[in-house]
Design a protein around this motif. Structure first.
Motif, PDB file in Angstrom:
ATOM      1  N   LEU A  74       0.860  -1.162   0.186  1.00 32.24           N
ATOM      2  CA  LEU A  74       0.151  -0.093   0.046  1.00 32.24           C
ATOM      3  C   LEU A  74       0.769   1.290   0.083  1.00 32.24           C
ATOM      4  CD1 LEU A  74      -2.860   1.117  -0.093  1.00 32.24           C
ATOM      5  CD2 LEU A  74      -2.917   0.873   2.409  1.00 32.24           C
ATOM      6  N   PRO A  75       1.755   1.480   1.015  1.00 29.09           N
ATOM      7  CA  PRO A  75       2.623   2.813   0.963  1.00 29.09           C
ATOM      8  C   PRO A  75       3.416   2.890  -0.356  1.00 29.09           C
ATOM      9  CG  PRO A  75       3.210   1.201   2.723  1.00 29.09           C
ATOM     10  CD  PRO A  75       2.080   0.482   2.182  1.00 29.09           C
ATOM     11  N   GLU A  76       4.011   1.632  -0.619  1.00 31.62           N
ATOM     12  CA  GLU A  76       4.696   1.763  -1.932  1.00 31.62           C
ATOM     13  C   GLU A  76       4.023   2.303  -3.346  1.00 31.62           C
ATOM     14  OE1 GLU A  76       7.963  -1.183  -2.877  1.00 31.62           O
ATOM     15  OE2 GLU A  76       6.718  -2.416  -1.432  1.00 31.62           O
ATOM     16  N   TRP A  77       2.617   1.698  -3.336  1.00 33.44           N
ATOM     17  CA  TRP A  77       1.912   2.236  -4.383  1.00 33.44           C
ATOM     18  C   TRP A  77       1.521   3.420  -4.320  1.00 33.44           C
ATOM     19  CZ3 TRP A  77      -2.726   4.413  -5.341  1.00 33.44           C
ATOM     20  CH2 TRP A  77      -3.497   4.205  -6.527  1.00 33.44           C
ATOM     21  N   GLU A  78       1.242   4.235  -2.963  1.00 33.00           N
ATOM     22  CA  GLU A  78       0.886   5.708  -2.953  1.00 33.00           C
ATOM     23  C   GLU A  78       1.915   6.379  -3.271  1.00 33.00           C
ATOM     24  OE1 GLU A  78      -2.381   5.754   0.608  1.00 33.00           O
ATOM     25  OE2 GLU A  78      -0.263   5.211   1.128  1.00 33.00           O
ATOM     26  N   ALA A  79       3.182   6.016  -3.254  1.00 29.72           N
ATOM     27  CA  ALA A  79       4.342   6.949  -3.510  1.00 29.72           C
ATOM     28  C   ALA A  79       4.445   6.883  -5.074  1.00 29.72           C
ATOM     29  CB  ALA A  79       5.780   6.056  -2.976  1.00 29.72           C
ATOM     30  N   LEU A  80       4.169   5.640  -5.783  1.00 33.11           N
ATOM     31  CA  LEU A  80       4.400   5.784  -7.097  1.00 33.11           C
ATOM     32  C   LEU A  80       3.169   6.469  -7.790  1.00 33.11           C
ATOM     33  CD1 LEU A  80       5.298   1.964  -7.785  1.00 33.11           C
ATOM     34  CD2 LEU A  80       6.688   3.781  -7.757  1.00 33.11           C
TER      35      LEU A  80
ATOM     36  N   ILE B  25      -9.749   5.625  -8.584  1.00 35.31           N
ATOM     37  CA  ILE B  25     -10.227   5.211  -7.348  1.00 35.31           C
ATOM     38  C   ILE B  25      -9.078   5.394  -6.326  1.00 35.31           C
ATOM     39  CG2 ILE B  25     -11.816   3.273  -8.383  1.00 35.31           C
ATOM     40  CD1 ILE B  25      -9.753   1.168  -7.939  1.00 35.31           C
ATOM     41  N   GLY B  26      -9.414   5.162  -5.199  1.00 29.71           N
ATOM     42  CA  GLY B  26      -8.444   5.336  -4.010  1.00 29.71           C
ATOM     43  C   GLY B  26      -7.320   4.262  -4.063  1.00 29.71           C
ATOM     44  N   ALA B  27      -6.292   4.337  -3.283  1.00 32.48           N
ATOM     45  CA  ALA B  27      -5.133   3.389  -3.378  1.00 32.48           C
ATOM     46  C   ALA B  27      -5.773   1.834  -2.517  1.00 32.48           C
ATOM     47  CB  ALA B  27      -4.060   3.824  -2.210  1.00 32.48           C
ATOM     48  N   ARG B  28      -6.432   2.023  -1.438  1.00 30.51           N
ATOM     49  CA  ARG B  28      -7.020   0.994  -0.921  1.00 30.51           C
ATOM     50  C   ARG B  28      -7.988   0.053  -1.778  1.00 30.51           C
ATOM     51  NH1 ARG B  28      -6.674   0.418   4.639  1.00 30.51           N
ATOM     52  NH2 ARG B  28      -8.605  -0.831   4.722  1.00 30.51           N
TER      53      ARG B  28
ATOM     54  N   GLY C 112      -6.865  -0.982 -20.120  1.00 30.63           N
ATOM     55  CA  GLY C 112      -7.132   0.437 -19.551  1.00 30.63           C
ATOM     56  C   GLY C 112      -6.583   0.397 -18.177  1.00 30.63           C
ATOM     57  N   ASP C 113      -5.973   1.256 -17.782  1.00 34.85           N
ATOM     58  CA  ASP C 113      -5.435   1.239 -16.407  1.00 34.85           C
ATOM     59  C   ASP C 113      -5.181   2.453 -15.645  1.00 34.85           C
ATOM     60  OD1 ASP C 113      -4.870   0.205 -13.915  1.00 34.85           O
ATOM     61  OD2 ASP C 113      -2.920  -0.418 -14.396  1.00 34.85           O
ATOM     62  N   ASP C 114      -5.963   3.544 -15.859  1.00 37.63           N
ATOM     63  CA  ASP C 114      -5.875   4.873 -15.285  1.00 37.63           C
ATOM     64  C   ASP C 114      -5.812   5.026 -13.684  1.00 37.63           C
ATOM     65  OD1 ASP C 114      -8.549   4.344 -15.419  1.00 37.63           O
ATOM     66  OD2 ASP C 114      -9.364   6.277 -15.201  1.00 37.63           O
ATOM     67  N   ASP C 115      -6.312   3.578 -13.280  1.00 39.97           N
ATOM     68  CA  ASP C 115      -6.408   3.508 -11.795  1.00 39.97           C
ATOM     69  C   ASP C 115      -4.987   3.022 -11.218  1.00 39.97           C
ATOM     70  OD1 ASP C 115      -9.057   4.471 -11.347  1.00 39.97           O
ATOM     71  OD2 ASP C 115      -9.684   2.359 -12.008  1.00 39.97           O
ATOM     72  N   LEU C 116      -4.239   2.551 -12.061  1.00 41.24           N
ATOM     73  CA  LEU C 116      -2.804   1.968 -11.981  1.00 41.24           C
ATOM     74  C   LEU C 116      -3.010   0.598 -10.971  1.00 41.24           C
ATOM     75  CD1 LEU C 116      -0.894   5.396 -10.746  1.00 41.24           C
ATOM     76  CD2 LEU C 116      -1.343   4.115 -13.029  1.00 41.24           C
TER      77      LEU C 116
ATOM     78  N   ARG D 186       0.195   9.313 -22.274  1.00 44.08           N
ATOM     79  CA  ARG D 186       1.033   9.647 -21.013  1.00 44.08           C
ATOM     80  C   ARG D 186       0.821   8.434 -19.849  1.00 44.08           C
ATOM     81  NH1 ARG D 186      -2.489  13.907 -18.303  1.00 44.08           N
ATOM     82  NH2 ARG D 186      -4.204  12.001 -18.916  1.00 44.08           N
ATOM     83  N   LEU D 187      -0.120   7.858 -19.721  1.00 41.28           N
ATOM     84  CA  LEU D 187      -0.155   6.742 -18.854  1.00 41.28           C
ATOM     85  C   LEU D 187       0.791   5.454 -19.172  1.00 41.28           C
ATOM     86  CD1 LEU D 187      -4.017   6.709 -17.882  1.00 41.28           C
ATOM     87  CD2 LEU D 187      -2.061   7.013 -16.300  1.00 41.28           C
ATOM     88  N   VAL D 188       0.562   5.392 -20.513  1.00 39.77           N
ATOM     89  CA  VAL D 188       1.701   4.315 -21.066  1.00 39.77           C
ATOM     90  C   VAL D 188       3.067   4.476 -20.852  1.00 39.77           C
ATOM     91  CG1 VAL D 188       2.596   3.075 -23.323  1.00 39.77           C
ATOM     92  CG2 VAL D 188       0.073   3.537 -22.731  1.00 39.77           C
TER      93      VAL D 188
END
Length: 333
Positions: free
Chosen positions: A93-99, A115-118, A142-146, A168-170
């Motif tokens: 979770l914290p690693e994803w938020e940093a990225l 959507i949110g990180a959680r 499609g993955d704008d939510d990462l 941009r996302l790619v």
């Protein structure tokens, strides 16, 4: 509408609420919700507080007699998802938020909203729970939510591929993967209206997507997913709202998905909470809602969607193959 009326009455018995807060306390589509508010206002059941929130009038309270004010039922630990990240997933979770802090801003051109990180991590945790993550070949259409990054951070997937229309996302996803040394991760630019690349057909054990919710657009997204799956036992995960799709649409889509050889196994309501900064589409597309929209923006997530899992039970039979150019109808019915 009677059920929506009861949901609104009991919510306002609990206390005044803004339009945005009420949206998340009922389960109708936006048109039906706004229409119910409009009818209740005509009947004199609603009034406004000094800060612009909606409240029940004396007549509204009289009609609500016999209803129990809304009770809290959502688990505060898991937000109703039935899962709490622990061990490996808690560390992700914290690693994803940093990225994610440096990702591109959402683009209205592609109907993006995050959507949110959680929530992103909970998707991956649910895939793990269903044995669709470890050593599996994953496609994110499609993955704008990462969510692909959350999957990558677990180190469990065998292969991760992303097809995304936003260049941009790619670039962001590939740059992030290179910085982490993920040799099994690659993102490519792709428009769902184009044929699925041949090397992506019948290749993946699981596909995750957030389809548009137009009549043809939804089935186009799910057709590309079906085309990408290996066969029986493979799975599709996707989000679907009740806010912009009524039950008539849901019914037609579910019949079409069954015809494609895809069988629903799980439906988790209110799984995703979108952090939408731009809410102008509500007034533009649902004029009956305009009278109830507050001047200030939402104070928290209000746009919710379910997470649905489908499993291939027969040879996948996509409804659409090859080029399908919908133009503006891809995003708007």
């Amino acid at each position: 509408m009677e059920r929506l009326r009861r949901q609104i009455l009991r919510a306002l018995l609990h206390g005044p609420a803004t339009f945005w807060q009420l949206v998340s306390l009922q389960d109708g589509d936006l048109a039906a919700f706004a229409g119910t508010l409009e009818e209740m206002a005509r009947q004199g059941l609603l009034e406004y507080t000094t800060d612009g929130a909606l409240a029940l009038s004396p007549e509204g309270r009289r009609q609500a007699s016999g209803l129990l004010p809304r009770q809290e039922w959502e688990c505060p630990a898991c937000e109703g998802k039935g899962m709490v990240p622990r061990g490996l997933f808690a560390r992700v979770l914290p690693e994803w938020e940093a990225l994610a802090a440096s990702r591109p801003a959402p683009s209205l051109n592609f109907d993006q909203g995050y959507i949110g990180a959680r929530d992103a991590l909970a998707r991956v945790l649910f895939m793990y729970r269903r044995a669709d993550l470890e050593g599996r070949s994953l496609l994110f259409l499609g993955d704008d939510d990462l969510t692909s990054l959350a999957a990558g951070l677990t180190g469990l997937a065998g292969e991760i591929r992303v097809l995304e229309i936003d260049s941009r996302l790619v670039e962001f996803l590939n740059r992030t993967a290179r910085s982490r040394g993920w040799a099994n991760f690659r993102a490519e630019t792709y428009d769902v209206q184009e044929p699925l690349p041949e090397n992506y057909c019948r290749r993946f054990d699981a596909v995750l997507t957030d389809p548009v919710e137009t009549r043809q657009g939804f089935l186009l997204f799910l057709s590309r997913c079906a085309e990408a799956l290996t066969g029986p036992g493979a799975a599709v995960y996707f989000g679907l709202t009740r806010l912009e799709t009524d039950l008539v649409k849901w019914h037609g889509w579910l019949r079409a998905l069954l015809d494609m050889g895809l069988t629903p196994t799980d439906l988790l309501p209110a799984f995703h909470r979108y952090e939408l900064e731009n809410t102008s589409f509500v007034a533009e597309e649902y004029p009956q809602a305009r009278a109830f929209l507050p001047d200030r923006p939402p104070s928290g997530p209000w746009y919710l969607s379910a997470l649905i899992r489908l499993e291939v039970t027969d040879t996948p039979r996509p409804q659409y193959q090859g080029p399908v150019y919908l133009g503006a109808a891809l995003y708007r019915d």
